[in-house]
Each structure stands twice: as structure tokens, then as C-alpha cells.
Design an enzyme around this catalytic site. Structure first.
Site, mmCIF file in Angstrom:
data_model
loop_
_atom_site.group_PDB
_atom_site.id
_atom_site.type_symbol
_atom_site.label_atom_id
_atom_site.label_comp_id
_atom_site.label_asym_id
_atom_site.label_seq_id
_atom_site.Cartn_x
_atom_site.Cartn_y
_atom_site.Cartn_z
ATOM 1 C CB THR A 117 -52.005 -5.384 -51.505
ATOM 2 O OG1 THR A 117 -52.242 -5.847 -50.179
ATOM 3 C CG2 THR A 117 -53.124 -5.928 -52.375
ATOM 4 C CE1 TYR A 141 -56.549 -2.520 -51.731
ATOM 5 C CE2 TYR A 141 -55.774 -4.160 -50.144
ATOM 6 C CZ TYR A 141 -55.547 -3.046 -50.942
ATOM 7 O OH TYR A 141 -54.305 -2.463 -50.928
#
Ligand code: UDP
Length: 329
Positions: A117, A141
């Protein structure tokens, strides 16, 4: 036909990847615990229910299907939750992936495609990001995804695992045939929340912060159509099958849209008013995340031809109108 093990194949991106794999002549084997995925979205190959933290179950599935590669989509991905409950993210992302990688290596399945990501970059003061930009995640995350990138590199050095790592920017849209689409419970993403608001399924969309240092004060993101994104994954499997080395690719278009621009365009595409309220910033949000790299286009031959805001919203809107009530029920 070669089998590909698709973790998270019942989820939004994973289910679209299964369709693209099937269309490219592969057999996608979905492995999913259905915590956030949907059984109804598994339409393009066999389904194996299981949890990545269950090593015996993984070994069983590898032995049964003998996949030639793994596509690893399954992950926890709520930025806010990752800040309040990091242990859940380190166990559910890093611990689970370690299990998966060890099971793959034990089964001799050494080709690995991984969903990383742009959240691994953190806030980079408005610079356009590429594969060489230093990573400095702002939230747990992003930190877990970066740790998995390192894990894959380590297993490459020690066990010959080869990984194509895709750093996603913002994924949007739906299968234009309407077979699958985006539905999260709870939903946190801008476009599906906005479609809910347009449709009267929620009162209004809250804009998270209007005082950012951007032309209209709202955050800027690079949106990619889910079908384009999964096309890159098929090219990634082929890259590995051709015997090429591990490689990181950013999957963005180089175009940034502010939250207000997304809202404006969505109103136009749906021909509806978007009910909006302005709210405070959301913790963990970067000001601007835009990918400037052409590496995926130059090396993989990837062309993100559906990734206009108009097409993404139109495809998402069509799916939303036809399916969201069913999924909610
Ligand atoms: N956003 C917003 N309101 C919402 C959801 C998102 O203003 O209800 C903003 C968010 O702050 C970010 C952009 O929309 O700037 C995209 O957020 P999303 O959660 O869709 O993806 P992310 O960029 O967090 O991966």
C-alpha cells in the site's frame, strides 16, 4: 490450467482478481475466512474457507490444489482501527502472512504476489511517490504492510521466494459486467460512502478535514479502477512465471483528486445531489498520496485504461444500485 491460491478472494479486490485470473486461463482458488469477505463474491473458481493463522488448514489447501503461485490479498486494512488496536494488525497481517509464506515455501510454491500500500510511505510533504521513495508509515496498518515487504525479501534471500509487490493507491469502481463490486461492513471508503449518501442510505458524507494545505483544503488521492488494478496482478503472475526477479510496482495513475473533486464528479456522473457535511481531520490521513511512477507501465506493460473518475464512479454506482441492498440483507 494452473492454480493460483488467492487469499482474500471473497473480498473486494480479491474477487475481481479471481475474475481476471479466470479470464486469463488460470484457476483461482479462493482462501478466505469470510470475516470481511462474502461467499456470494466467490464465482470464478473453488472456495476453501480457512484462516491464515491456521497452518494445518493452509498445508491441506496447498497439498490439495498445488498452486503455482499465491496472490495474497487477505488483510486487515482499517487505518483507524490499526491505530487503536495495533496488536490485531501485527497478528492479523504480519503473523498471518508469516504462516502463509512458511506454508508456501514448505509446499514449494515460491511465486508470490503481494498487496502492499501507499500507506507505507506516510506523509511525504506533497511529493509524487515512486518505488524508490523512502517508506515512513504513519499508521500501524502501513507499518505491518512494510514489515511484510521486508519479510518477503528475507524469504527471497533464504528460500528463493520471488515476490511481485504492488503498492496500491486508492482502489475504486466495480466489475463493468456487474457480477461483483465493493461492499465492506463497516464501510470506511470515500466513494461507497458517498454513493450511500447519494442514495439516501445515510444522511450525508462527512468530509474529513477542509484545512489541509491543498488547493481546496481537502486531501488528495490517486484513484485506480479495480479492474485495472487486478489486470496488473495477472501481469505480475506472468512476470514471475517468466522467471523474472522480485520487483516492487506502484499502481497509481499519476493523477490526484481531492475529496471535493471526487464529490463534484460523482454528482455529475450520478446526476444527483451529494449531501455533504464538513468534519474534522481523520487520524492517520496523509495530505496527498499520488503515484508518479511509470514502472508498471514500462516493465509490466500495464495500462490503466478504465481509471478515469467518471468510469470508476459510473461502474461503482451501477453495482451499488443493483446489489448493495442484497449484500446489506
Ligand atoms: N474521506 C472523507 N470522508 C469519508 C471517507 C473518506 O473525507 O467518509 C477522505 C479521506 O480522508 C481521504 C479520502 O477520502 O482523504 C480517501 O479515503 P478512503 O478511506 O477512501 O481511502 P484511504 O485514502 O484512507 O485509503
Amino acid at each position: 490450467m494452473a492454480n493460483i491460491l488467492v487469499t482474500g478472494g471473497a473480498g473486494y479486490i480479491g474477487s475481481h482478481a479471481c475474475k481476471a485470473l479466470a479470464q486469463a486461463g488460470f484457476t483461482p482458488i479462493t482462501f478466505d475466512n469470510l470475516e470481511t469477505g462474502w461467499r456470494d463474491s466467490v464465482k470464478f473458481g473453488p472456495f476453501e474457507q480457512g484462516d491464515l493463522l491456521d497452518r494445518a488448514r493452509l498445508d491441506e489447501v496447498f497439498a490439495k490444489w498445488q498452486p503455482v503461485a499465491v496472490m495474497h490479498f487477505a488483510a486487515l486494512s482499517l487505518v483507524g482501527e490499526s491505530m487503536s488496536n495495533p496488536g490485531k494488525y501485527w497478528r492479523g497481517n504480519v503473523g498471518a502472512t508469516l504462516n502463509l509464506v512458511e506454508a508456501a515455501v514448505a509446499a514449494g510454491c515460491l511465486d508470490f504476489v503481494f498487496s502492499s500500500t501507499c500507506a507505507t510511505y506516510g506523509d511525504q510533504d506533497g511529493v509524487v511517490l515512486d518505488e524508490d521513495t523512502p517508506q515512513a508509515p504513519l499508521n500501524s496498518y502501513g507499518a505491518t504492510k512494510r514489515a511484510i515487504e521486508d519479510m518477503l525479501e528475507n524469504f527471497g534471500a533464504s528460500h528463493g521466494l520471488r515476490a511481485v509487490i504492488f503498492r496500491y493507491f486508492n482502489v475504486a469502481g466495480a466489475d463493468p459486467d456487474g457480477e461483483i463490486g465493493e461492499f465492506h461492513q463497516p464501510e470506511t471508503h470515500l466513494i461507497p460512502l458517498m454513493l450511500d449518501a447519494i442514495d439516501g442510505k445515510r444522511d450525508a458524507l462527512t468530509i474529513y478535514g477542509t484545512d489541509y494545505d491543498t488547493p481546496d483544503g481537502t486531501c488528495i488521492r490517486d484513484y485506480v479502477h479495480v479492474m485495472d488494478l487486478v489486470d496488473a496482478h495477472v501481469l505480475g503472475v506472468k512476470w514471475l512465471q517468466d522467471g523474472k526477479e522480485s520487483r516492487v510496482f506502484c499502481l497509481g495513475t499519476g493523477s490526484g483528486f481531492s475529496v471535493r473533486e471526487v464529490i463534484r464528479q460523482s454528482g455529475k456522473v450520478t446526476n444527483r445531489e451529494v449531501p455533504v457535511v464538513e468534519g474534522p481531520r481523520r487520524a492517520g490521513d496523509a495530505v496527498k498520496l499520488v503515484s508518479g511512477s511509470g514502472r508498471a507501465e514500462a516493465e509490466l506493460g500495464w495500462t490503466p485504461h478504465r481509471s478515469t473518475m467518471e468510469t470508476m464512479v459510473a461502474d461503482a454506482w451501477r453495482w451499488h444500485q443493483n446489489n448493495v441492498a442484497h449484500y446489506k440483507a
